[in-house]
Scaffold this motif. Sequence first.
Motif, PDB file in Angstrom:
ATOM      1  N   ALA A 148     154.109  78.834 132.425  1.00 42.22           N
ATOM      2  CA  ALA A 148     155.375  78.352 132.977  1.00 42.22           C
ATOM      3  C   ALA A 148     155.699  76.965 132.430  1.00 42.22           C
ATOM      4  O   ALA A 148     156.875  76.645 132.173  1.00 42.22           O
ATOM      5  N   GLU A 149     154.664  76.127 132.236  1.00 46.47           N
ATOM      6  CA  GLU A 149     154.876  74.783 131.702  1.00 46.47           C
ATOM      7  C   GLU A 149     155.423  74.843 130.279  1.00 46.47           C
ATOM      8  O   GLU A 149     156.332  74.090 129.915  1.00 46.47           O
ATOM      9  N   SER A 150     154.895  75.760 129.476  1.00 45.33           N
ATOM     10  CA  SER A 150     155.365  75.912 128.105  1.00 45.33           C
ATOM     11  C   SER A 150     156.798  76.426 128.067  1.00 45.33           C
ATOM     12  O   SER A 150     157.636  75.936 127.295  1.00 45.33           O
ATOM     13  N   ARG A 151     157.101  77.413 128.891  1.00 49.75           N
ATOM     14  CA  ARG A 151     158.460  77.948 128.933  1.00 49.75           C
ATOM     15  C   ARG A 151     159.437  76.878 129.415  1.00 49.75           C
ATOM     16  O   ARG A 151     160.596  76.832 128.991  1.00 49.75           O
ATOM     17  N   GLY A 152     158.944  75.986 130.284  1.00 57.11           N
ATOM     18  CA  GLY A 152     159.780  74.888 130.760  1.00 57.11           C
ATOM     19  C   GLY A 152     160.191  73.961 129.633  1.00 57.11           C
ATOM     20  O   GLY A 152     161.313  73.430 129.632  1.00 57.11           O
ATOM     21  N   ALA A 167     162.477  64.684 115.844  1.00 57.23           N
ATOM     22  CA  ALA A 167     162.321  66.139 115.854  1.00 57.23           C
ATOM     23  C   ALA A 167     161.094  66.531 116.667  1.00 57.23           C
ATOM     24  O   ALA A 167     160.217  65.707 116.948  1.00 57.23           O
ATOM     25  N   TYR A 168     161.037  67.816 117.007  1.00 55.18           N
ATOM     26  CA  TYR A 168     159.914  68.389 117.752  1.00 55.18           C
ATOM     27  C   TYR A 168     159.402  69.596 116.966  1.00 55.18           C
ATOM     28  O   TYR A 168     160.167  70.496 116.631  1.00 55.18           O
ATOM     29  N   LEU A 169     158.112  69.599 116.694  1.00 57.72           N
ATOM     30  CA  LEU A 169     157.469  70.680 115.949  1.00 57.72           C
ATOM     31  C   LEU A 169     156.567  71.450 116.902  1.00 57.72           C
ATOM     32  O   LEU A 169     155.701  70.871 117.557  1.00 57.72           O
ATOM     33  N   TYR A 170     156.781  72.764 116.988  1.00 62.13           N
ATOM     34  CA  TYR A 170     155.989  73.581 117.895  1.00 62.13           C
ATOM     35  C   TYR A 170     155.839  74.982 117.319  1.00 62.13           C
ATOM     36  O   TYR A 170     156.550  75.372 116.401  1.00 62.13           O
ATOM     37  N   SER A 171     154.873  75.733 117.851  1.00 62.15           N
ATOM     38  CA  SER A 171     154.587  77.083 117.362  1.00 62.15           C
ATOM     39  C   SER A 171     154.674  78.079 118.506  1.00 62.15           C
ATOM     40  O   SER A 171     154.481  77.735 119.676  1.00 62.15           O
ATOM     41  N   LEU A 172     154.941  79.322 118.142  1.00 62.07           N
ATOM     42  CA  LEU A 172     154.868  80.426 119.089  1.00 62.07           C
ATOM     43  C   LEU A 172     153.771  81.376 118.632  1.00 62.07           C
ATOM     44  O   LEU A 172     153.640  81.636 117.431  1.00 62.07           O
ATOM     45  N   ASP A 220     140.242  79.120 122.037  1.00 58.32           N
ATOM     46  CA  ASP A 220     141.584  79.520 122.417  1.00 58.32           C
ATOM     47  C   ASP A 220     142.278  80.333 121.335  1.00 58.32           C
ATOM     48  O   ASP A 220     143.511  80.403 121.270  1.00 58.32           O
ATOM     49  N   GLY A 221     141.499  80.937 120.444  1.00 58.70           N
ATOM     50  CA  GLY A 221     142.030  81.885 119.486  1.00 58.70           C
ATOM     51  C   GLY A 221     143.244  81.394 118.713  1.00 58.70           C
ATOM     52  O   GLY A 221     143.208  80.367 118.038  1.00 58.70           O
ATOM     53  N   ASP A 222     144.347  82.127 118.825  1.00 57.00           N
ATOM     54  CA  ASP A 222     145.544  81.820 118.044  1.00 57.00           C
ATOM     55  C   ASP A 222     146.164  80.481 118.435  1.00 57.00           C
ATOM     56  O   ASP A 222     146.830  79.835 117.619  1.00 57.00           O
ATOM     57  N   TYR A 223     145.945  80.035 119.676  1.00 60.56           N
ATOM     58  CA  TYR A 223     146.481  78.733 120.093  1.00 60.56           C
ATOM     59  C   TYR A 223     145.777  77.602 119.340  1.00 60.56           C
ATOM     60  O   TYR A 223     146.403  76.623 118.936  1.00 60.56           O
ATOM     61  N   ASP A 224     144.456  77.743 119.157  1.00 62.10           N
ATOM     62  CA  ASP A 224     143.735  76.767 118.347  1.00 62.10           C
ATOM     63  C   ASP A 224     144.215  76.832 116.895  1.00 62.10           C
ATOM     64  O   ASP A 224     144.373  75.814 116.236  1.00 62.10           O
ATOM     65  N   ARG A 225     144.428  78.032 116.393  1.00 65.31           N
ATOM     66  CA  ARG A 225     144.856  78.185 115.010  1.00 65.31           C
ATOM     67  C   ARG A 225     146.211  77.515 114.771  1.00 65.31           C
ATOM     68  O   ARG A 225     146.389  76.793 113.783  1.00 65.31           O
ATOM     69  N   THR A 226     147.175  77.747 115.662  1.00 64.87           N
ATOM     70  CA  THR A 226     148.482  77.128 115.457  1.00 64.87           C
ATOM     71  C   THR A 226     148.403  75.612 115.571  1.00 64.87           C
ATOM     72  O   THR A 226     149.138  74.899 114.880  1.00 64.87           O
ATOM     73  N   ARG A 227     147.493  75.107 116.411  1.00 61.82           N
ATOM     74  CA  ARG A 227     147.306  73.651 116.477  1.00 61.82           C
ATOM     75  C   ARG A 227     146.775  73.130 115.151  1.00 61.82           C
ATOM     76  O   ARG A 227     147.238  72.110 114.626  1.00 61.82           O
ATOM     77  N   LEU A 231     152.102  74.547 122.987  1.00 61.73           N
ATOM     78  CA  LEU A 231     152.627  75.432 124.015  1.00 61.73           C
ATOM     79  C   LEU A 231     151.540  76.438 124.395  1.00 61.73           C
ATOM     80  O   LEU A 231     151.404  77.483 123.763  1.00 61.73           O
ATOM     81  N   PRO A 232     150.736  76.126 125.420  1.00 59.94           N
ATOM     82  CA  PRO A 232     149.645  77.029 125.808  1.00 59.94           C
ATOM     83  C   PRO A 232     150.153  78.312 126.437  1.00 59.94           C
ATOM     84  O   PRO A 232     151.277  78.390 126.939  1.00 59.94           O
ATOM     85  N   GLY A 233     149.301  79.321 126.389  1.00 56.78           N
ATOM     86  CA  GLY A 233     149.621  80.606 126.979  1.00 56.78           C
ATOM     87  C   GLY A 233     148.346  81.359 127.282  1.00 56.78           C
ATOM     88  O   GLY A 233     147.245  80.801 127.231  1.00 56.78           O
ATOM     89  N   ALA A 234     148.472  82.642 127.571  1.00 51.20           N
ATOM     90  CA  ALA A 234     147.308  83.465 127.900  1.00 51.20           C
ATOM     91  C   ALA A 234     147.615  84.918 127.582  1.00 51.20           C
ATOM     92  O   ALA A 234     148.781  85.318 127.467  1.00 51.20           O
ATOM     93  N   GLY A 235     146.550  85.708 127.441  1.00 48.60           N
ATOM     94  CA  GLY A 235     146.711  87.111 127.132  1.00 48.60           C
ATOM     95  C   GLY A 235     147.185  87.918 128.324  1.00 48.60           C
ATOM     96  O   GLY A 235     146.924  87.568 129.484  1.00 48.60           O
ATOM     97  N   VAL A 236     147.902  88.994 128.034  1.00 45.56           N
ATOM     98  CA  VAL A 236     148.352  89.916 129.081  1.00 45.56           C
ATOM     99  C   VAL A 236     147.932  91.326 128.686  1.00 45.56           C
ATOM    100  O   VAL A 236     147.786  91.641 127.503  1.00 45.56           O
ATOM    101  N   GLY A 237     147.719  92.177 129.695  1.00 47.10           N
ATOM    102  CA  GLY A 237     147.287  93.537 129.410  1.00 47.10           C
ATOM    103  C   GLY A 237     147.728  94.499 130.486  1.00 47.10           C
ATOM    104  O   GLY A 237     148.371  94.123 131.473  1.00 47.10           O
ATOM    105  N   ARG A 238     147.359  95.752 130.264  1.00 46.68           N
ATOM    106  CA  ARG A 238     147.687  96.798 131.233  1.00 46.68           C
ATOM    107  C   ARG A 238     146.574  97.831 131.199  1.00 46.68           C
ATOM    108  O   ARG A 238     146.216  98.321 130.121  1.00 46.68           O
ATOM    109  N   GLY A 239     146.015  98.107 132.363  1.00 47.31           N
ATOM    110  CA  GLY A 239     144.963  99.099 132.442  1.00 47.31           C
ATOM    111  C   GLY A 239     143.751  98.765 131.605  1.00 47.31           C
ATOM    112  O   GLY A 239     143.108  99.648 131.039  1.00 47.31           O
ATOM    113  N   GLY A 240     143.450  97.480 131.480  1.00 45.55           N
ATOM    114  CA  GLY A 240     142.300  97.046 130.691  1.00 45.55           C
ATOM    115  C   GLY A 240     142.582  96.903 129.213  1.00 45.55           C
ATOM    116  O   GLY A 240     141.714  96.484 128.451  1.00 45.55           O
ATOM    117  N   GLY A 241     143.804  97.235 128.768  1.00 47.95           N
ATOM    118  CA  GLY A 241     144.155  97.119 127.355  1.00 47.95           C
ATOM    119  C   GLY A 241     144.954  95.853 127.082  1.00 47.95           C
ATOM    120  O   GLY A 241     145.725  95.387 127.929  1.00 47.95           O
TER     121      GLY A 241
END
Length: 371
Positions: free
Chosen positions: A344-348, A110-115, A255-262, A326-336
């Motif tokens: 892309a590696e995680s989605r792969g 099995a494979y155990l992973y978090s989102l 790494d915030g929530d990524y560290d927490r899920t690890r 599954l690493p990732g990064a924050g996204v925003g718009r107009g500074g928010g």
Amino acid sequence: MIYCSAVRNRRILWWIVGACVVVLLGGGGIAIAVTSGSGDGKPDASGSTPAQPGPLATSAAPPPPSPGADITGPLDLVLIGVDTRVSIPDWEPHADTVMLLHVEADLKSAYLYSLPRDLRVKMPKYAKAGFGGGTYKLTEAMSRGSRVPGSKKHSVEQGYELLTRSLSSYTGIEEFQAGAILNFGGLAKLVDQLGGVDLRIDERVESRHRKPDGSMRTLRGGDYVGPQAVYQPGERHLEGWQAIDFARQRYGLDDGDYDRTRHQRQLVEAILTKAHDQGLGQNLSQLEGIISALGDTLVYLGGRTPLEYAYALRELTADGITVVDLPGAGVGRGGGYLGEQLTAESRGFLKALVAGNPDGYLAKHPKLINK
């Protein structure tokens, strides 16, 4: 109450732990890896000794197949962690932790992973809740789906349905066979029933919620103040409140929530190790205490019973579980800040999982494997 016969060859109590992790099955409910009666004259789960054929016994009809013997892989199971009592009728649930377990067709690996809880996902329309669909944080799927139009009541089952539909849309996994929702209190009870867990802490973690003695910090002006519990790197023995407090922290981490899920996945492994070391599968009284301790802190959702899935997963061992980051990064718009997106590696990896080639993908991307 759920009973089980002796667990052998390092067969693990995956579904108990899965129910706790939510923090997966993991995806899940309370279920216990079981084996059918061995016919060796040893007591079964009820305490009775199976009758042995006498010297003149003739061939008898074969016993019926064990419940769950017809379940085949692959399986995809969901563990959902929340910080509110799941038994409150008008509780609006938020998925603070989403952990997934993919079990291969052989039901032995099995494979155990978090989102990430703040992962931006497209949510489909959901008429039961009067929800028109849109792109939101993953944690919101349960709350939006749980709403009952014209009522202040909330349906956990509806919330789970929209969450899994959103997960299907994002990951490409067509169906999730079962899921479990567990709050932090239930997981703490489980750890205490095991006598605490031994965990290798990989970075300094300061608690936002607890004082060093385990009592709650004071909430003032929207934030907590006062002395903090601190978890230093190294091999540590943690009792229930410490284990859960450590695993739920994300503020102040690189790494915030990524560290927490690890950390949450590491806690799952520590619980599995402790259960195995104690021979928990052969100690019915202790096992009953653990199941009872969970009480109404757990909601199980699935078409088959937990015991059936447990039997199907009786040969899934800790060695057969690959933990994936599954690493990732924050996204925003107009500074928010809008939320998170996976790399892309995680989605792969998710695409490879759906295509039936996770091993091949991880061989080319070994850094995703949490060692």
